[in-house]
Write a protein that holds these residues in place. Sequence first.
Motif, short mmCIF file in Angstrom:
data_model
loop_
_atom_site.label_atom_id
_atom_site.label_comp_id
_atom_site.label_asym_id
_atom_site.label_seq_id
_atom_site.Cartn_x
_atom_site.Cartn_y
_atom_site.Cartn_z
N GLU A 46 -0.02 -3.42 0.31
CA GLU A 46 0.76 -2.66 1.28
C GLU A 46 1.80 -3.54 1.97
O GLU A 46 2.94 -3.13 2.19
CB GLU A 46 -0.18 -2.03 2.31
CG GLU A 46 0.54 -1.17 3.33
CD GLU A 46 -0.42 -0.53 4.33
OE1 GLU A 46 0.07 0.19 5.23
OE2 GLU A 46 -1.64 -0.75 4.21
N ASN A 47 1.38 -4.76 2.28
CA ASN A 47 2.32 -5.69 2.91
C ASN A 47 3.48 -6.03 1.98
O ASN A 47 4.64 -6.08 2.39
CB ASN A 47 1.58 -6.96 3.32
CG ASN A 47 2.47 -7.92 4.08
OD1 ASN A 47 3.27 -7.50 4.92
ND2 ASN A 47 2.34 -9.21 3.80
N ASN A 50 5.82 -3.07 1.82
CA ASN A 50 6.67 -3.00 3.01
C ASN A 50 7.78 -4.06 2.95
O ASN A 50 8.93 -3.79 3.33
CB ASN A 50 5.83 -3.20 4.27
CG ASN A 50 4.89 -2.03 4.53
OD1 ASN A 50 5.19 -0.91 4.11
ND2 ASN A 50 3.79 -2.28 5.21
N ARG A 51 7.42 -5.26 2.48
CA ARG A 51 8.43 -6.31 2.37
C ARG A 51 9.49 -5.94 1.32
O ARG A 51 10.67 -6.20 1.50
CB ARG A 51 7.75 -7.64 2.00
CG ARG A 51 6.88 -8.21 3.11
CD ARG A 51 6.30 -9.55 2.70
NE ARG A 51 7.35 -10.54 2.47
CZ ARG A 51 7.12 -11.76 1.98
NH1 ARG A 51 5.88 -12.12 1.67
NH2 ARG A 51 8.12 -12.59 1.81
N THR A 53 10.37 -2.89 0.48
CA THR A 53 11.22 -1.86 1.10
C THR A 53 12.23 -2.48 2.05
O THR A 53 13.40 -2.10 2.08
CB THR A 53 10.34 -0.83 1.84
OG1 THR A 53 9.43 -0.23 0.92
CG2 THR A 53 11.20 0.24 2.49
#
Length: 500
Positions: A46-47, A50-51, A53
């Motif tokens: 997930e991290n 997000n990075r 994105t």
Amino acid sequence: MLCSKCSSAIVDDLNVAQGVVSKQISRFHTVASLEAEMSQIDAMIENLANRRTMLRRRINNMSPIGQLPPEILTEIFRLACHTYEDGGKSHLPLFFGRICKEWRDIAWSTPLLWNNLSLRISRKTSKIQAELLKDWLPRAQTSPLHINLTVDDEQEMTFCSLRTIMEVLATRSSYWRNFSSVLPLQCYDVLVGNYFPMLSSISLHPPKGSISTFCHPPNMLLSAPKLRDVDLSGFNFSATALPWDQLRRFKTQFLTVEECLKILQQSPTLKDCHLENVYSAEIFPASIANPLQSHLESLDVTLIKPGAVSLLESVTLPFLRKLRIHCVGRPGSFILPALASLVLRSSCALQLLQIEKQEFHEDDLISCLDAIPSLSHLRLITLGDGVNPSTGLTCKLVTMLHPLYQAGRPLLPNLSDLYYHGPLHCDEGSLMAVISSRWRSRGREPFIPESQQPDDIAQLSTVNIITPNLFPVSTDVQCEMKRLSREGMHLDIRPSSVQR
């Protein structure tokens, strides 16, 4: 007291049970650790997402379009969503919401992207469309709505689907600006009782299977104080309450000359009138002593019976600028004298004239055109076979169009646009001489004495001639046509069998 054998068996059983419990505890710790590891992996994924994105947004922001201010992007989106009259494709605002979050935020918060609704209703899609409208309409907020509804077919179930859509749209009737739709009887009660404070244009058509003589539109137009443009083609409007004193454009069909005159009489602000299939109960109406005066600027009329020509004899139109007449059958034999009389009586500066009729007799056409020197756009469309040599574009007519016509003033000195569809009864040399002279009329004719130079003649910049009997074009004429095209003239002469 337990015997030694029993004690030994119990101990063995306890040892086995202890081993099983130890294995279960060890397995529990293993599963727990695996779950913890999986949770950590999920968090890492997930991290990373997000990075990724965030990095994509930074890359997008570095592109030229990403650096545009929201106001510019909004204008680009609006142009991309614009509906073009020529059928060009446009995007829905939902398209921009799929690109990125920034674009979605801009699109979702721009009401002008959501105020155009063009829906084709079918039984399969109506439920989805109705649900989509419930989210779509609030995004338009208070901006005026432009609505166009069509149907896949004219079956009972499709009309029920149309009613479902109409019920959703009626909740926003206060924001309707333009509305166009087929209107079956099932939808009448949805419109009645609503208020339309912003409605300026409405076009309602009954289903094709309806009999217009007995089909009336719903009485809902008096609740539109800004209504200016009304199209009720196919309906019998005679029993409908209309705000005549505020209309500027009106279109309908299948009505008598008397009904046409009544429309003009009770519509003092009417500027554009489109009347299809006009007829008269009288074959030879009596002469009109006091023609009705109207402020019409544009009139488009289809005449279907001989007596319908009396419409032109019953009015005076001093402000008329555009006139289109389509004659079906016998009315065409009387139309040119009646038209000339109308123009002379009205003293109007007619600029555009379009006539569709069986044939144009030479003398009648010349007399009519001579009465309209202000004409700049002329469209003549012959519906007959044109075998009569004294009809259509004849040598006499072409000669009188020449700027150097010696017997008097040339016809149509202000002509700039000519469209002719019909037979040619003139030679190619005379026709090209007129076209060339009219194109170069802004300059002085070479080798012509000053006293013989033509009067001020407008430049003929557009010529379209479509004919079933195109003459063989000589090499000189072909060269002249190419020369005129290179100079900037829009010139197209071709046989009617050739399509462009």
